[in-house]
Design a protein around this motif. Sequence first.
Motif, PDB file in Angstrom:
ATOM      1  N   ILE A 237      51.516  99.414   0.060  1.00  0.00           N
ATOM      2  CA  ILE A 237      50.493 100.266   0.654  1.00  0.00           C
ATOM      3  C   ILE A 237      50.657 101.699   0.160  1.00  0.00           C
ATOM      4  N   ILE A 238      49.546 102.282  -0.284  1.00  0.00           N
ATOM      5  CA  ILE A 238      49.599 103.645  -0.811  1.00  0.00           C
ATOM      6  C   ILE A 238      48.918 104.656   0.108  1.00  0.00           C
ATOM      7  N   GLY A 239      48.401 104.189   1.227  1.00  0.00           N
ATOM      8  CA  GLY A 239      47.750 105.111   2.146  1.00  0.00           C
ATOM      9  C   GLY A 239      46.835 104.379   3.102  1.00  0.00           C
ATOM     10  N   ASN A 240      45.969 105.133   3.741  1.00  0.00           N
ATOM     11  CA  ASN A 240      44.994 104.590   4.679  1.00  0.00           C
ATOM     12  C   ASN A 240      43.684 105.331   4.449  1.00  0.00           C
ATOM     13  N   ILE A 241      42.576 104.658   4.715  1.00  0.00           N
ATOM     14  CA  ILE A 241      41.272 105.267   4.424  1.00  0.00           C
ATOM     15  C   ILE A 241      41.063 106.589   5.159  1.00  0.00           C
ATOM     16  N   ARG A 242      41.727 106.748   6.300  1.00  0.00           N
ATOM     17  CA  ARG A 242      41.544 107.970   7.085  1.00  0.00           C
ATOM     18  C   ARG A 242      42.470 109.107   6.662  1.00  0.00           C
ATOM     19  N   THR A 243      43.452 108.777   5.827  1.00  0.00           N
ATOM     20  CA  THR A 243      44.431 109.807   5.456  1.00  0.00           C
ATOM     21  C   THR A 243      44.527 110.067   3.958  1.00  0.00           C
ATOM     22  N   THR A 244      44.046 109.128   3.133  1.00  0.00           N
ATOM     23  CA  THR A 244      44.143 109.270   1.679  1.00  0.00           C
ATOM     24  C   THR A 244      42.869 109.897   1.126  1.00  0.00           C
ATOM     25  N   ASP A 245      43.001 111.017   0.451  1.00  0.00           N
ATOM     26  CA  ASP A 245      41.829 111.757  -0.012  1.00  0.00           C
ATOM     27  C   ASP A 245      41.148 111.107  -1.205  1.00  0.00           C
ATOM     28  N   LYS A 246      41.956 110.593  -2.152  1.00  0.00           N
ATOM     29  CA  LYS A 246      41.363 110.107  -3.396  1.00  0.00           C
ATOM     30  C   LYS A 246      41.904 108.738  -3.769  1.00  0.00           C
ATOM     31  N   LEU A 247      41.038 107.943  -4.350  1.00  0.00           N
ATOM     32  CA  LEU A 247      41.446 106.686  -4.968  1.00  0.00           C
ATOM     33  C   LEU A 247      41.083 106.768  -6.435  1.00  0.00           C
ATOM     34  N   HIS A 248      42.023 106.470  -7.297  1.00  0.00           N
ATOM     35  CA  HIS A 248      41.758 106.532  -8.735  1.00  0.00           C
ATOM     36  C   HIS A 248      41.355 105.160  -9.233  1.00  0.00           C
ATOM     37  N   SER A 249      40.213 105.063  -9.872  1.00  0.00           N
ATOM     38  CA  SER A 249      39.683 103.780 -10.309  1.00  0.00           C
ATOM     39  C   SER A 249      40.545 103.112 -11.363  1.00  0.00           C
ATOM     40  N   THR A 250      41.461 103.875 -11.972  1.00  0.00           N
ATOM     41  CA  THR A 250      42.322 103.292 -13.007  1.00  0.00           C
ATOM     42  C   THR A 250      43.688 102.892 -12.466  1.00  0.00           C
ATOM     43  N   SER A 251      43.900 102.989 -11.149  1.00  0.00           N
ATOM     44  CA  SER A 251      45.257 102.773 -10.629  1.00  0.00           C
ATOM     45  C   SER A 251      45.750 101.360 -10.868  1.00  0.00           C
ATOM     46  N   CYS A 252      44.849 100.394 -10.973  1.00  0.00           N
ATOM     47  CA  CYS A 252      45.296  99.021 -11.224  1.00  0.00           C
ATOM     48  C   CYS A 252      45.959  98.887 -12.603  1.00  0.00           C
ATOM     49  N   LEU A 253      45.597  99.760 -13.502  1.00  0.00           N
ATOM     50  CA  LEU A 253      46.204  99.708 -14.823  1.00  0.00           C
ATOM     51  C   LEU A 253      47.701  99.979 -14.767  1.00  0.00           C
ATOM     52  N   LEU A 254      48.141 100.622 -13.689  1.00  0.00           N
ATOM     53  CA  LEU A 254      49.553 100.945 -13.541  1.00  0.00           C
ATOM     54  C   LEU A 254      50.330  99.799 -12.917  1.00  0.00           C
ATOM     55  N   CYS A 255      49.619  98.790 -12.474  1.00  0.00           N
ATOM     56  CA  CYS A 255      50.262  97.689 -11.753  1.00  0.00           C
ATOM     57  C   CYS A 255      50.793  96.664 -12.752  1.00  0.00           C
ATOM     58  N   LYS A 256      51.970  96.897 -13.279  1.00  0.00           N
ATOM     59  CA  LYS A 256      52.484  96.106 -14.394  1.00  0.00           C
ATOM     60  C   LYS A 256      52.790  94.656 -14.036  1.00  0.00           C
ATOM     61  N   GLY A 257      52.982  94.371 -12.745  1.00  0.00           N
ATOM     62  CA  GLY A 257      53.386  93.015 -12.375  1.00  0.00           C
ATOM     63  C   GLY A 257      52.237  92.094 -12.002  1.00  0.00           C
ATOM     64  N   CYS A 258      51.018  92.580 -12.082  1.00  0.00           N
ATOM     65  CA  CYS A 258      49.881  91.759 -11.630  1.00  0.00           C
ATOM     66  C   CYS A 258      49.814  90.446 -12.378  1.00  0.00           C
ATOM     67  N   GLY A 259      49.670  89.365 -11.618  1.00  0.00           N
ATOM     68  CA  GLY A 259      49.447  88.065 -12.224  1.00  0.00           C
ATOM     69  C   GLY A 259      50.682  87.389 -12.758  1.00  0.00           C
ATOM     70  N   LYS A 260      51.838  88.028 -12.669  1.00  0.00           N
ATOM     71  CA  LYS A 260      53.057  87.403 -13.209  1.00  0.00           C
ATOM     72  C   LYS A 260      53.562  86.323 -12.270  1.00  0.00           C
TER      73      LYS A 260
END
Length: 261
Positions: A237-260
């Motif tokens: 978890i990186i935050g909550n909709i009521r407390t996190t100001d920004k979501l970066h549309s490219t953040s999934c690119l940083l998720c190196k373990g996806c699908g492993k």
Amino acid sequence: MYKLVIGLTGRCNLKCIWCCTPVGLTQTLSFEDFVYSINKYKPYWVALTGGETLLYKDIFRAIDYCKSKRKIVELCTNGTLITKSVAKKLNADVINISIDGLEEVNDSIRGKGSFKKTVRGIENLEKVGKSKRVVIVTALGKLNKNEPKKIIKYFYPQVKKFMLGRVIPIGKAKPEMCLKFKDALKIWASVQRFRINPLLQIRFAVQFWQLPSTAFSGPGILPNGDIAYCCAKINKIIGNIRTTDKLHSTSCLLCKGCGKS
């Protein structure tokens, strides 16, 4: 933001053995928080997931609100609750329906009787002229690795769009349920002859190839309002909709373990 995935509820009417929803997550996102999320992050494409989305009491309001804001709406459902009246009211642009095999295999994974109920739901969408919106989505693991060709043959030409994904070890899914890369390659090869048909669309989710997942174009919002790092790390978890100001549309690119697996 191009695409935002919103988990509306953790509740479901089925008990799939490899459900990716975090164990114990049974909350439901309020309609107010749903609207807040749409207006805060301003996505072009909204994917509605669960649990089972049709158990969300404001599902039609949620879809219609997105359409009023000129969003493309993708609905993910197991299809078992799509009566003819529900089919008439569903205004989603894309309706992803989860099927993991023909009757015996599907029901061993999703629960007895689920296949027939899902087929009935697809038929109800066809009756109201919405079959072109349907995409049959299959999560492939060791239990159903021989099912893709059977699924395509069974549903085509009633359904012309198919998505093949892969079970990854999140939620209830265990590593021993997942396919190895060589199995995925065999599945890919087995369906190539179907792809010659220009009327038939077969796509592979990026998780299928064990690649970093960009399928969701960013983090997803969970039913409790928390924001998950990416689709395959929903426990991070990186935050909550009521407390996190920004979501970066490219953040999934940083998720190196996806699908492993």
